[in-house]
Scaffold this active site. Structure first.
Site, short mmCIF file in Angstrom:
data_model
loop_
_atom_site.label_atom_id
_atom_site.label_comp_id
_atom_site.label_asym_id
_atom_site.label_seq_id
_atom_site.Cartn_x
_atom_site.Cartn_y
_atom_site.Cartn_z
N GLY A 35 -126.19 75.16 -9.26
CA GLY A 35 -124.94 75.82 -8.76
C GLY A 35 -124.84 77.28 -8.25
O GLY A 35 -123.80 77.73 -7.68
N GLU A 36 -125.69 78.20 -9.11
CA GLU A 36 -125.56 79.67 -8.63
C GLU A 36 -125.96 79.60 -7.02
O GLU A 36 -126.49 79.04 -6.51
CB GLU A 36 -126.82 80.31 -9.39
CG GLU A 36 -126.42 80.47 -10.99
CD GLU A 36 -127.58 81.08 -11.55
OE1 GLU A 36 -128.57 81.48 -10.99
OE2 GLU A 36 -127.65 81.22 -13.07
N ARG A 93 -100.52 83.68 -6.41
CA ARG A 93 -99.54 83.11 -6.71
C ARG A 93 -99.70 83.57 -8.31
O ARG A 93 -98.45 83.73 -9.01
CB ARG A 93 -99.27 81.74 -6.74
CG ARG A 93 -98.89 81.26 -5.34
CD ARG A 93 -98.59 79.85 -5.25
NE ARG A 93 -99.84 79.08 -5.09
CZ ARG A 93 -100.01 77.82 -5.07
NH1 ARG A 93 -98.89 77.17 -4.92
NH2 ARG A 93 -101.26 76.80 -5.18
N GLN A 94 -100.69 84.17 -8.72
CA GLN A 94 -100.77 84.67 -10.05
C GLN A 94 -100.69 86.07 -10.08
O GLN A 94 -101.31 87.03 -10.42
CB GLN A 94 -101.91 84.22 -10.96
CG GLN A 94 -102.10 82.74 -11.30
CD GLN A 94 -103.01 82.27 -11.88
OE1 GLN A 94 -103.53 82.83 -12.85
NE2 GLN A 94 -103.76 81.10 -11.64
N HIS A 127 -99.21 85.59 -0.86
CA HIS A 127 -97.94 85.20 -1.56
C HIS A 127 -97.05 86.27 -1.97
O HIS A 127 -95.84 86.11 -1.59
CB HIS A 127 -98.39 84.34 -2.84
CG HIS A 127 -97.38 83.92 -3.46
ND1 HIS A 127 -96.17 82.99 -2.72
CD2 HIS A 127 -96.74 84.18 -4.74
CE1 HIS A 127 -95.26 82.58 -3.90
NE2 HIS A 127 -95.52 83.34 -4.83
N ASP A 168 -87.22 78.42 -0.13
CA ASP A 168 -86.66 79.01 -1.47
C ASP A 168 -86.35 80.31 -1.50
O ASP A 168 -86.45 81.04 -0.42
CB ASP A 168 -87.76 78.70 -2.74
CG ASP A 168 -89.10 79.25 -2.00
OD1 ASP A 168 -89.04 80.53 -1.41
OD2 ASP A 168 -90.24 78.96 -2.38
N LYS A 191 -84.29 76.50 -4.73
CA LYS A 191 -85.63 75.67 -5.30
C LYS A 191 -85.81 76.00 -6.75
O LYS A 191 -85.71 77.38 -7.07
CB LYS A 191 -86.76 75.85 -4.33
CG LYS A 191 -87.91 75.33 -5.13
CD LYS A 191 -89.29 75.32 -4.48
CE LYS A 191 -90.14 76.54 -4.99
NZ LYS A 191 -91.42 76.86 -4.48
N ARG A 193 -88.39 75.70 -9.77
CA ARG A 193 -89.79 75.05 -10.34
C ARG A 193 -89.77 74.86 -11.74
O ARG A 193 -89.53 75.94 -12.64
CB ARG A 193 -90.93 76.21 -9.68
CG ARG A 193 -92.29 75.79 -10.12
CD ARG A 193 -93.40 76.78 -9.35
NE ARG A 193 -93.62 76.73 -8.06
CZ ARG A 193 -94.14 75.75 -7.62
NH1 ARG A 193 -94.81 74.73 -8.05
NH2 ARG A 193 -94.41 75.72 -6.21
N ASP A 218 -92.91 78.63 5.18
CA ASP A 218 -93.26 78.94 3.82
C ASP A 218 -94.60 79.65 3.98
O ASP A 218 -95.22 79.74 5.08
CB ASP A 218 -93.61 77.68 2.95
CG ASP A 218 -93.21 78.04 1.43
OD1 ASP A 218 -93.33 79.26 1.29
OD2 ASP A 218 -93.00 77.18 0.63
C1 R5P Z 1 -93.95 79.54 -3.64
O1 R5P Z 1 -93.23 80.51 -4.26
C2 R5P Z 1 -94.65 79.36 -2.47
O2 R5P Z 1 -94.07 80.36 -1.50
C3 R5P Z 1 -94.94 78.17 -2.02
O3 R5P Z 1 -93.53 77.72 -1.65
C4 R5P Z 1 -95.46 77.14 -3.08
O4 R5P Z 1 -96.48 77.84 -3.40
C5 R5P Z 1 -96.10 75.83 -2.51
O5 R5P Z 1 -96.50 75.20 -3.47
P1 R5P Z 1 -96.30 73.43 -3.49
O6 R5P Z 1 -96.69 73.20 -2.01
O7 R5P Z 1 -97.12 73.15 -4.39
O8 R5P Z 1 -94.85 73.21 -3.60
#
Ligand code: R5P
Length: 314
Positions: A35-36, A93-94, A127, A168, A191, A193, A218
């Site tokens: 896999g390398e 997202r992290q 993001h 959101d 929204k 989560r 989004d």
């Molecule tokens: C969240 O804050 C992002 O902007 C997207 O709304 C989110 O990451 C989308 O993720 P999922 O499709 O899994 O709901």
């Protein structure tokens, strides 16, 4: 200038090269039996201005590692400058510690890219805009907003019948830019989560969507929980048609099934991430960002301003 691509999105790389009328550089990339990753640059790059295209998309860890190995390879081959073109930045997202004892993985990935030897980075609709600050090398953070809006303009829907919806609170700034360009009303979905894969839509505020064509914008559609929940809420509130739109079509888990079952007219995304047949929603439209990325590459190479890319459709 020489342009090369990892294996994550060869079609996008070919699109960029075709826009620039420039050949794609020759590179061998294979995997060892365990896999390398192995790579070899098949032409001289000594003293060249290198643009290396690799979105760090699914399989994310493989794409990230391949990018790092490629950067290392070009550095050792004496490239003059290495610009990583990462249209989709995985781990984005992290971007903060939203809980105790959790990592900021986006910062780690930025550190890895710089340590490997990148001199600059081009990315698109990361993001969180502050990820740019995780790099101490220059970052050109492009956005696909104009590409997406030009498609909706081409549908010639009257502005009175149109409403932009933010799925959101975190997407309000993006939605405002679309609202401004499409010259229409704005509604916002509240929204909440509960986990990485579960969301709940609590309220719809702002302009009425009753009888309107609603467009939800989004940055990415991952499991599609957020966008499908928002689309249902908007449809239940009386919208005539619902379009969902995002720069990055990640489409993981059962996103495709959810999108196919949702009350959605069309799913509009860009080609930052390649679509495989099993990750292809039924009503999908893919718009290319290759000209936008190609133009950014050209301008960076010639030391020209890229500001106009934020205001003018390429
Ligand atoms: C969240 O804050 C992002 O902007 C997207 O709304 C989110 O990451 C989308 O993720 P999922 O499709 O899994 O709901």
């Amino acid at each position: 200038m020489k342009i090369f691509s990892g294996r994550a999105n060869m079609e996008l790389a070919r699109g960029i090269c075709s826009y620039l009328r420039h050949p794609l550089g020759s590179l061998t990339i294979t995997n060892f039996p365990d896999g390398e990753i192995y790579c070899k640059i098949e032409e001289n790059v000594r003293g060249h201005d290198i643009f290396l295209i690799q979105p760090t998309c699914l399989p994310v860890n493989e794409s990230v590692m391949e990018l790092l190995i490629l950067i290392e390879c070009f550095r050792r081959a004496s490239a003059k400058r290495i610009t990583c073109v990462v249209p989709y930045f995985g781990y984005a997202r992290q971007d903060r510690k939203d809980d105790g004892r959790v990592p900021i993985s986006a910062k780690l990935v930025a550190d890895l890219i710089m340590t490997a030897g990148a001199d600059r980075v081009i990315s698109m609709d990361m993001h969180a805009a502050q990820i740019e600050g995780f790099f101490s090398v220059p970052v050109d953070h492009l956005n696909a907003g104009l590409v997406l809006d030009s498609y909706f303009k081409s549908l010639q829907i009257s502005t009175e019948d149109l409403v932009v919806v933010s799925p959101d609170a975190g997407s309000i700034k993006r939605a405002l830019a679309h609202q401004h360009r499409l010259e229409c009303a704005l509604a916002i979905v509240d929204k909440r989560r509960s986990s990485a894969s579960e969301t709940k839509q609590a309220n719809l505020t702002g302009a009425s969507v009753d009888g309107k064509v609603a467009i939800l914008f989004d940055d990415m559609i991952s499991t599609a929980g957020s966008i499908c929940g928002a689309a249902e809420m908007v449809k239940n509130a009386g919208a005539q048609k619902v379009y969902v739109c995002a720069t990055h079509g990640v489409f993981c888990g059962n996103a495709v099934q959810k999108l196919n079952a949702a009350p959605i007219e069309e799913v509009v995304i860009t080609d930052t991430i390649p679509l495989t047949p099993e990750r292809m929603p039924e009503k999908v439209r893919v718009l290319s960002v290759a000209p936008l990325l190609g133009e950014a590459i050209r301008r960076i190479h010639f030391n020209e301003s890229i500001s106009c890319l934020f205001n003018e459709q390429i």
